[in-house]
Each structure stands twice: as structure tokens, then as C-alpha cells.
Design a protein around this motif. Structure first.
Motif, PDB file in Angstrom:
ATOM      1  N   ARG A  28       5.577 -67.175 -13.345  1.00 33.21           N
ATOM      2  CA  ARG A  28       5.170 -65.934 -14.024  1.00 33.21           C
ATOM      3  C   ARG A  28       6.288 -64.895 -13.977  1.00 33.21           C
ATOM      4  NH1 ARG A  28      -1.106 -65.071 -12.056  1.00 33.21           N
ATOM      5  NH2 ARG A  28      -1.975 -66.790 -13.252  1.00 33.21           N
ATOM      6  N   PHE A  29       6.910 -64.788 -12.823  1.00 33.12           N
ATOM      7  CA  PHE A  29       8.018 -63.849 -12.668  1.00 33.12           C
ATOM      8  C   PHE A  29       9.147 -64.221 -13.629  1.00 33.12           C
ATOM      9  CE2 PHE A  29      11.813 -62.026 -10.884  1.00 33.12           C
ATOM     10  CZ  PHE A  29      11.414 -60.842 -10.317  1.00 33.12           C
ATOM     11  N   ARG A  30       9.462 -65.497 -13.667  1.00 38.43           N
ATOM     12  CA  ARG A  30      10.540 -65.978 -14.533  1.00 38.43           C
ATOM     13  C   ARG A  30      10.238 -65.693 -15.994  1.00 38.43           C
ATOM     14  NH1 ARG A  30      13.095 -72.041 -14.916  1.00 38.43           N
ATOM     15  NH2 ARG A  30      15.224 -71.283 -14.790  1.00 38.43           N
ATOM     16  N   LEU A  31       9.011 -65.954 -16.430  1.00 36.82           N
ATOM     17  CA  LEU A  31       8.630 -65.671 -17.816  1.00 36.82           C
ATOM     18  C   LEU A  31       8.757 -64.180 -18.136  1.00 36.82           C
ATOM     19  CD1 LEU A  31       5.551 -68.017 -18.349  1.00 36.82           C
ATOM     20  CD2 LEU A  31       7.795 -68.182 -19.443  1.00 36.82           C
ATOM     21  N   SER A  32       8.340 -63.340 -17.206  1.00 38.54           N
ATOM     22  CA  SER A  32       8.461 -61.890 -17.411  1.00 38.54           C
ATOM     23  C   SER A  32       9.922 -61.469 -17.502  1.00 38.54           C
ATOM     24  CB  SER A  32       7.774 -61.129 -16.280  1.00 38.54           C
ATOM     25  OG  SER A  32       6.393 -61.367 -16.284  1.00 38.54           O
ATOM     26  N   ALA A  33      10.751 -61.993 -16.613  1.00 37.25           N
ATOM     27  CA  ALA A  33      12.172 -61.659 -16.628  1.00 37.25           C
ATOM     28  C   ALA A  33      12.834 -62.116 -17.926  1.00 37.25           C
ATOM     29  CB  ALA A  33      12.870 -62.277 -15.419  1.00 37.25           C
ATOM     30  N   LEU A  59      17.619 -65.354  -9.698  1.00 40.30           N
ATOM     31  CA  LEU A  59      18.217 -64.427  -8.725  1.00 40.30           C
ATOM     32  C   LEU A  59      17.281 -63.256  -8.438  1.00 40.30           C
ATOM     33  CD1 LEU A  59      21.930 -64.324  -9.912  1.00 40.30           C
ATOM     34  CD2 LEU A  59      21.072 -65.229  -7.746  1.00 40.30           C
ATOM     35  N   ALA A  60      16.668 -62.730  -9.485  1.00 43.11           N
ATOM     36  CA  ALA A  60      15.739 -61.608  -9.314  1.00 43.11           C
ATOM     37  C   ALA A  60      14.542 -62.023  -8.468  1.00 43.11           C
ATOM     38  CB  ALA A  60      15.279 -61.080 -10.676  1.00 43.11           C
ATOM     39  N   PHE A  61      14.047 -63.232  -8.674  1.00 44.25           N
ATOM     40  CA  PHE A  61      12.912 -63.702  -7.874  1.00 44.25           C
ATOM     41  C   PHE A  61      13.304 -63.851  -6.413  1.00 44.25           C
ATOM     42  CE2 PHE A  61      10.058 -66.855  -6.024  1.00 44.25           C
ATOM     43  CZ  PHE A  61       8.836 -66.274  -6.314  1.00 44.25           C
ATOM     44  N   LYS A  62      14.477 -64.425  -6.160  1.00 45.19           N
ATOM     45  CA  LYS A  62      14.935 -64.579  -4.777  1.00 45.19           C
ATOM     46  C   LYS A  62      15.135 -63.224  -4.112  1.00 45.19           C
ATOM     47  CE  LYS A  62      16.982 -69.087  -5.484  1.00 45.19           C
ATOM     48  NZ  LYS A  62      18.171 -69.874  -5.692  1.00 45.19           N
ATOM     49  N   THR A  64      13.506 -60.506  -4.867  1.00 42.20           N
ATOM     50  CA  THR A  64      12.163 -59.965  -4.657  1.00 42.20           C
ATOM     51  C   THR A  64      11.501 -60.596  -3.442  1.00 42.20           C
ATOM     52  OG1 THR A  64      11.972 -59.577  -7.033  1.00 42.20           O
ATOM     53  CG2 THR A  64       9.934 -59.559  -5.768  1.00 42.20           C
ATOM     54  N   GLU A  65      11.700 -61.893  -3.246  1.00 42.21           N
ATOM     55  CA  GLU A  65      11.178 -62.564  -2.044  1.00 42.21           C
ATOM     56  C   GLU A  65      11.760 -61.948  -0.778  1.00 42.21           C
ATOM     57  OE1 GLU A  65      10.101 -67.172  -2.361  1.00 42.21           O
ATOM     58  OE2 GLU A  65      12.185 -66.736  -2.923  1.00 42.21           O
ATOM     59  N   ARG A  66      13.064 -61.749  -0.791  1.00 46.87           N
ATOM     60  CA  ARG A  66      13.738 -61.167   0.373  1.00 46.87           C
ATOM     61  C   ARG A  66      13.258 -59.730   0.617  1.00 46.87           C
ATOM     62  NH1 ARG A  66      19.036 -61.549  -1.027  1.00 46.87           N
ATOM     63  NH2 ARG A  66      18.949 -63.765  -0.629  1.00 46.87           N
ATOM     64  N   LEU A  67      13.098 -58.976  -0.454  1.00 44.44           N
ATOM     65  CA  LEU A  67      12.607 -57.603  -0.346  1.00 44.44           C
ATOM     66  C   LEU A  67      11.200 -57.576   0.251  1.00 44.44           C
ATOM     67  CD1 LEU A  67      12.879 -54.556  -0.943  1.00 44.44           C
ATOM     68  CD2 LEU A  67      12.021 -55.049  -3.244  1.00 44.44           C
ATOM     69  N   ALA A  68      10.344 -58.469  -0.196  1.00 41.51           N
ATOM     70  CA  ALA A  68       8.973 -58.534   0.329  1.00 41.51           C
ATOM     71  C   ALA A  68       8.977 -58.828   1.826  1.00 41.51           C
ATOM     72  CB  ALA A  68       8.165 -59.589  -0.424  1.00 41.51           C
ATOM     73  N   LYS A  69       9.831 -59.739   2.249  1.00 40.78           N
ATOM     74  CA  LYS A  69       9.918 -60.061   3.675  1.00 40.78           C
ATOM     75  C   LYS A  69      10.438 -58.865   4.471  1.00 40.78           C
ATOM     76  CE  LYS A  69      10.446 -64.983   2.952  1.00 40.78           C
ATOM     77  NZ  LYS A  69      11.340 -66.140   2.926  1.00 40.78           N
ATOM     78  N   ASP A  70      11.452 -58.163   3.934  1.00 41.46           N
ATOM     79  CA  ASP A  70      11.965 -56.965   4.601  1.00 41.46           C
ATOM     80  C   ASP A  70      10.883 -55.898   4.733  1.00 41.46           C
ATOM     81  OD1 ASP A  70      14.460 -58.105   4.863  1.00 41.46           O
ATOM     82  OD2 ASP A  70      15.379 -56.947   3.235  1.00 41.46           O
ATOM     83  N   LEU A  71      10.141 -55.673   3.664  1.00 43.52           N
ATOM     84  CA  LEU A  71       9.076 -54.667   3.694  1.00 43.52           C
ATOM     85  C   LEU A  71       8.013 -55.023   4.723  1.00 43.52           C
ATOM     86  CD1 LEU A  71       8.690 -53.965  -0.125  1.00 43.52           C
ATOM     87  CD2 LEU A  71       9.720 -52.462   1.592  1.00 43.52           C
TER      88      LEU A  71
END
Length: 128
Positions: A28-33, A59-62, A64-71
Motif C-alpha cells: 500500500r505504501f509503495r502504491l501511494s508513493a 527507500l521511503a518505506f525503509k 518510515t520503518e526506521r522512524l517508527a522504531k525510533d519513535l
């Protein structure tokens, strides 16, 4: 932040469900991007190859994954179970421009919330 259980051990069917959920989110993320990239390319009269768009989407998904883990880690460090705007601002500390925009956005939200609270209190007093 539904990151719990991702990459964890144990419960076999739970891992399969998490993998399927992650694949669905990634798709879904990929389709949106891809949709955003195509739209922006059309607005500017440019062409972008599908390979480049797919690479940017991944790259954007990866990121976002890293950002979610940081948050998630920031909120846990503060002994909270949920992420708040301060965690988001902290995650952008290396990008001064983005940090400034997030702080402005946060302050605007707080100001609107205060205005709403004042209006609500006034309407409560008039109905009593």
C-alpha cells in the motif's frame, strides 16, 4: 505504532500474520508513493522511470520503518505507551528545517486546541 511482534520470536501463526500485514502495508505504501511520484512528474512535465519510482518507494518505506522504531523507543524511554509530537520533533533533530516546521506545526495545533477549549468552556457556562 503497530510495530509490536515484528521480528519477534515465538507463536508461528502470529509471525505469519505479522509478515502478511507487513507485506500489505509495504504494498500500500509503495502504491501511494508511486502515485505521488507520477502525479508530481506529470505536474512538472517530466518522466520518471518505473525503476527509479520503485526504488524511491522502497527507500521511503525503509525510512518510515526506521522512524517508527525510533519513535517507539523515544516514547518507551519517557515511560509512555504512546508516541507524542515531542517524539516526532526529536526524531527530526538532525534536520533543522524539518524540526522548525514540526515545532511550528505543533505550536499551531496547541494554539488551536487552547482556542477550542476556551470556546467549549464558554458554551458550557451558557448552558448551565
Amino acid at each position: 505504532m503497530a510495530m509490536e511482534g515484528v521480528g519477534g520470536s515465538g507463536g508461528g501463526s502470529s509471525d505469519v500474520e505479522n509478515d502478511l500485514e507487513m507485506k500489505l502495508l509495504r504494498d500500500r505504501f509503495r502504491l501511494s508513493a508511486i502515485s505521488i511520484a507520477e502525479s508530481q512528474a506529470n505536474k512538472s512535465g517530466m518522466e520518471v522511470s518505473n525503476v527509479v519510482v520503485a526504488c524511491v518507494a522502497d527507500l521511503a518505506f525503509k525510512y518510515t520503518e526506521r522512524l517508527a522504531k525510533d519513535l517507539q523507543l523515544f516514547s518507551q524511554h519517557a515511560n509512555r505507551k504512546s508516541v507524542n509530537i515531542e517524539d516526532v520533533i526529536l526524531s527530526a533533530h538532525r534536520n533543522e528545517h524539518l524540526s522548525g516546521l514540526l515545532r511550528t506545526f505543533s505550536n499551531d495545533l496547541k494554539a488551536k486546541d487552547r482556542q477550542f477549549e476556551r470556546k467549549r468552556k464558554k458554551s458550557d457556562k451558557t448552558t448551565v
